[in-house]
Design a protein around this motif. Structure first.
Motif, PDB file in Angstrom:
ATOM      1  N   ARG A 178       3.523  -2.218   3.738  1.00 24.65           N
ATOM      2  CA  ARG A 178       3.506  -1.668   2.378  1.00 24.65           C
ATOM      3  C   ARG A 178       4.208  -0.304   2.316  1.00 24.65           C
ATOM      4  O   ARG A 178       4.899   0.006   1.355  1.00 24.65           O
ATOM      5  N   TYR A 208       8.759   3.150  -6.149  1.00 23.19           N
ATOM      6  CA  TYR A 208       7.595   2.391  -5.691  1.00 23.19           C
ATOM      7  C   TYR A 208       6.581   3.372  -5.132  1.00 23.19           C
ATOM      8  O   TYR A 208       6.875   4.129  -4.220  1.00 23.19           O
ATOM      9  N   LEU A 248       2.582   3.808  -3.636  1.00 31.39           N
ATOM     10  CA  LEU A 248       1.377   3.163  -3.137  1.00 31.39           C
ATOM     11  C   LEU A 248       0.155   3.793  -3.794  1.00 31.39           C
ATOM     12  O   LEU A 248       0.249   4.897  -4.341  1.00 31.39           O
ATOM     13  N   PRO A 249      -0.986   3.120  -3.761  1.00 32.54           N
ATOM     14  CA  PRO A 249      -2.202   3.741  -4.303  1.00 32.54           C
ATOM     15  C   PRO A 249      -2.490   5.056  -3.564  1.00 32.54           C
ATOM     16  O   PRO A 249      -1.998   5.269  -2.457  1.00 32.54           O
ATOM     17  N   LEU A 295      -6.996   1.635   1.892  1.00 28.17           N
ATOM     18  CA  LEU A 295      -8.323   1.014   1.869  1.00 28.17           C
ATOM     19  C   LEU A 295      -8.775   0.620   3.271  1.00 28.17           C
ATOM     20  O   LEU A 295      -9.949   0.428   3.516  1.00 28.17           O
ATOM     21  N   LEU A 297     -10.560  -0.719  -4.774  1.00 25.68           N
ATOM     22  CA  LEU A 297      -9.328  -0.203  -5.373  1.00 25.68           C
ATOM     23  C   LEU A 297      -9.492   0.091  -6.861  1.00 25.68           C
ATOM     24  O   LEU A 297      -8.970   1.080  -7.377  1.00 25.68           O
ATOM     25  N   SER A 298     -10.235  -0.780  -7.572  1.00 25.40           N
ATOM     26  CA  SER A 298     -10.389  -0.575  -9.022  1.00 25.40           C
ATOM     27  C   SER A 298     -11.612   0.285  -9.333  1.00 25.40           C
ATOM     28  O   SER A 298     -11.972   0.449 -10.495  1.00 25.40           O
ATOM     29  N   MET A 318      -7.919  -4.935 -14.168  1.00 21.35           N
ATOM     30  CA  MET A 318      -6.817  -4.335 -13.422  1.00 21.35           C
ATOM     31  C   MET A 318      -5.489  -4.829 -13.988  1.00 21.35           C
ATOM     32  O   MET A 318      -5.358  -5.972 -14.411  1.00 21.35           O
ATOM     33  N   GLU A 340      -1.395  -2.447 -10.569  1.00 23.06           N
ATOM     34  CA  GLU A 340      -2.419  -1.971  -9.636  1.00 23.06           C
ATOM     35  C   GLU A 340      -2.725  -3.043  -8.592  1.00 23.06           C
ATOM     36  O   GLU A 340      -2.726  -2.782  -7.397  1.00 23.06           O
ATOM     37  N   PHE A 341      -2.983  -4.238  -9.068  1.00 24.10           N
ATOM     38  CA  PHE A 341      -3.470  -5.282  -8.165  1.00 24.10           C
ATOM     39  C   PHE A 341      -2.432  -5.716  -7.140  1.00 24.10           C
ATOM     40  O   PHE A 341      -2.760  -6.052  -6.017  1.00 24.10           O
ATOM     41  N   ARG A 342      -1.158  -5.688  -7.520  1.00 22.43           N
ATOM     42  CA  ARG A 342      -0.164  -6.195  -6.573  1.00 22.43           C
ATOM     43  C   ARG A 342      -0.008  -5.278  -5.362  1.00 22.43           C
ATOM     44  O   ARG A 342       0.573  -5.659  -4.364  1.00 22.43           O
ATOM     45  N   LYS A 343      -0.568  -4.086  -5.463  1.00 20.16           N
ATOM     46  CA  LYS A 343      -0.509  -3.165  -4.324  1.00 20.16           C
ATOM     47  C   LYS A 343      -1.801  -3.206  -3.495  1.00 20.16           C
ATOM     48  O   LYS A 343      -2.003  -2.384  -2.606  1.00 20.16           O
ATOM     49  N   LEU A 344      -2.667  -4.154  -3.811  1.00 21.25           N
ATOM     50  CA  LEU A 344      -3.911  -4.300  -3.039  1.00 21.25           C
ATOM     51  C   LEU A 344      -3.584  -4.576  -1.570  1.00 21.25           C
ATOM     52  O   LEU A 344      -2.784  -5.449  -1.251  1.00 21.25           O
TER      53      LEU A 344
END
Lengths: 463, 463
Positions: free
Chosen positions: A316, A330, A332-333, A337, A419-420, B422, B426-430
């Protein structure tokens, strides 16, 4: 192709290779060059235990992107080439491939230099700067081939480190018919993945097949004609020493980031000794990105810096670095995690978020539930134990651990909750998929959360 | 125990039984009574195809909570008892158990009256108000036992309805050695679960083992000495009629809510013909709750009313009704996700949220990805196809469908995303769990979302 963007990547592991791939996806005309010290283009390091086991037929099968693949994508790959010097003022570097000297300019530089194994201070482990015959780390295909050549049915193998890789190798060597002992300095196995109450039942299953010695330090190797003959270990608690005969010793005690080049150009190194990067995979030096095991990024939950050592994160970061270096966007969060999993001796384990000891800035309340993969009445059901952690104040889910049936996919669902920033109250009401041959009406996924909610309610009632 | 709270539950299926269980958990002293028309206490209706197949050894194994269990919990269960009259003014009801008349007062009433099979208008299907010999629905243990008695290797079976239950039964009858034909009026199988592009490959696999006739209506049954002999079907498009010989006919065309008692006390019935309930499982009549297949609740995504027909939701409504009726507090999310799964002919399918045709109030953009359960190089990998849908304006994930490896657990992860609203970004970077024997570095879970994100970006660029 004048004025094409010039991107140089140092390292062709998963991080470097993925960076190149996404740089190419983002800019079809960029000049992209990779310098790699080793003999092979991008291959799966995580696959090494399975190639040694023979599950994956050959080491060559681990190569995920071949030289031909990079050629087709017009990505220049120089194998067995080391970068000697980076001149940031002129954005130019010098590399050496045998006697050949390569000089190349760049607009963006991506450091994907990886990590080097950390070898614990064990007496006599090396001779003339080399590990003794029969002692190996597991980092490259060459290491894997070396280990494979040392495996002999009925002989003794010792592994130092009861983390994921140590236990994957224990399974491999056990399958190959060796007598396996795992030596671990900490009080429990899998200390980075599972809390002790979760890892204890796993250890019990493993002890039926191999010998695990926790709370033991490896202190000295006994040599016999240049090869290892025995290992002396010391009980951390009693101080008692013990010598175990061994024909093969594998060191799986973790790695340290390879940051020597990064230091020469002034990249800020964090307290975990990794190159500091942000969510765009940028280092503190302009036009320089870093990805993978050489980097440090923060934990999504604790905000503490972490050394990145998971293939999933490396890839990632590569997407981010490659895309951004090639002019795309791009991010990242804000933190990782640490969703992680493994399988050994027929058991699947998985986790997301910090283990208990790592949680300091919040009040962790955990709940555990042991259930089944299918309704109670359904034959062939497997067991699944889930543990979920939430922060008492915000009630946010911050961590989860699983041992058993589909542990990894169950942990992915909780990773999505972390994450959420879902609260335990929201997530425990999640409608999970139900059908008798597949899952029960209420899954251990949410039942573990009910236990957390109950504890939180009781705590609130207390004076 | 004077002044103890009095709760009466009508129906001892999953909804009624769970309500009783959670009422007891909430109030240890309440008087809890269940009236059930049928012969058995709470058993798994969804398990019937597997008891017929013999996977679950006997029908008796499907009983999840026995009379003894209820007795131990001090829950009074009256089997083979029908409620004749409810007097809301005096909060009292009258039930009949054979010739015995039971009169009982309540503080709270929970309706868990379930649903009755919908029998399509097929000529000659009944004789003297009874289905012909060899024709069956599948709703109760008695139905299951009847079907089992009709199964004979090498004989012909026809199933009307290619939904989840129809295809589970097709698998069961095929396994038992019957020649199976499935007749479906709609153009595709599994229309409530998968979009046509997802169900088509499933149908192709099934056609290798059974015969599926989509776009066909069952119109007439041919009788032979009181038993079924053949079924005439009609092609919806060409109008062509065809007679298929059959020894066993199973009707799996869905159900309609059983609301006759609810109507007598003035509960509002919704446009799907189910009893309207809110997130607390309350009906529009004070002190009256309703749960399960007799109810109507709204879809979390579309806000449209839905008839509840999933065991997983029924149980959750039971938790809410039981807890609230007993003085506790429990609210379900504002709508159901419809997380659903099944398995037949070795294939796992799952979905969450509405299928394409049901989405009217938002602009659905979907992405599909066909990947593997493990890295490409790893032997024994299974295929997995994921489809994810998002709303163009809000970019929220609203639906997902999966066919293949661990479809159900993968859908749970997306269900969590739908519930927490979500966005696709957001989710696609999980970070999903990765280990070679378990999952690839990038899972189809998020790769399908990358396809959605790409489509959304392209749409934005369009004039």
């Amino acid at each position: 192709m004048t004025n094409a963007r010039r991107i140089i990547i140092i390292g062709c592991g998963a991080g470097g290779g993925t960076s190149a791939q996404f740089a190419r996806k983002t800019d079809r005309t960029a000049s992209i060059t990779i310098f790699e010290k080793g003999k092979y283009p991008q291959y799966s390091k995580c696959g090494l235990p399975y190639a040694i086991a023979g599950t994956v037929p050959t080491f060559h099968d681990l190569i995920e992107f071949s030289e031909d693949w990079f050629k087709k994508e017009h990505i220049e790959v120089h194998l067995e080439t080391s970068v000697e010097n980076i001149d940031m003022q002129h954005q130019r570097l010098i590399a050496k491939k045998g006697s050949e000297r390569i000089e190349k300019e760049f607009d963006s530089l991506i450091l994907a230099t990886g990590a080097i194994p950390w070898i614990p201070p064990i007496k006599n482990i090396q001779k003339n700067g080399q590990l003794l015959q029969g002692i190996s780390i597991l980092r490259t295909i060459d290491d894997g081939e070396h280990i494979l050549s040392q495996i002999k049915k009925g002989r003794k193998a010792t592994i130092i480190g009861a983390g994921l890789i140590g236990l994957e190798m224990a399974d491999t060597l056990h399958t190959k018919g060796m007598n396996v002992t795992v030596v671990e300095a900490l009080p429990a196995i899998l200390a980075n993945t599972l809390d002790e109450d979760m890892s204890e039942p796993v250890e019990q299953v493993l002890q039926q097949k191999i010998s695990i010695l926790t709370n033991h330090l490896a202190i000295q190797v006994k040599e016999n004609h240049g090869s290892i003959a025995a290992l002396t270990i010391k009980n951390n608690i009693t101080g008692e020493e013990k010598k175990i005969e061994t024909d093969l010793l594998i060191i799986a005690t973790g790695t340290k980031p390879e940051t020597s080049l990064a230091k020469t150009i002034g990249c800020k190194i964090g307290k975990t000794h990794g190159i500091q990067v942000n969510g765009k995979s940028e280092t503190t030096v302009k036009n320089v990105y870093a990805v993978g095991d050489c980097t440090e990024y923060k934990d999504f939950v604790t905000n503490e810096p972490l050394c990145i050592g998971l293939g999933s994160i490396v890839v990632r970061q590569g997407i981010a670095a490659g895309t951004n270096a090639a002019g795309g966007t791009y991010s990242l969060p804000p933190g990782v995690l640490l969703t992680r999993t493994s399988e050994f001796f027929g058991m699947e384990i998985a986790a997301v978020g910090p283990v208990k000891q790592e949680v300091k800035n919040l009040q962790l309340v955990t709940g555990k539930y042991k259930g089944f993969s299918k309704p109670e009445y359904f034959p062939g059901k497997d067991s699944i134990t889930m543990k979920v952690g939430a922060d008492e104040e915000t009630r946010r889910i911050v961590s989860a651990q699983a041992v058993g049936s589909n542990a990894a996919q169950r942990i992915n669902t909780l990773a999505s909750a972390v994450l959420s920033k879902m609260t335990i109250d929201e997530f425990r009401k999640l409608e999970t998929a139900y059908a008798p041959p597949i899952a029960p009406t209420l899954d251990a996924l949410t039942l573990a959360c009910d236990v957390v909610a109950l504890k939180l309610t009781r705590k609130r009632r207390e004076p």
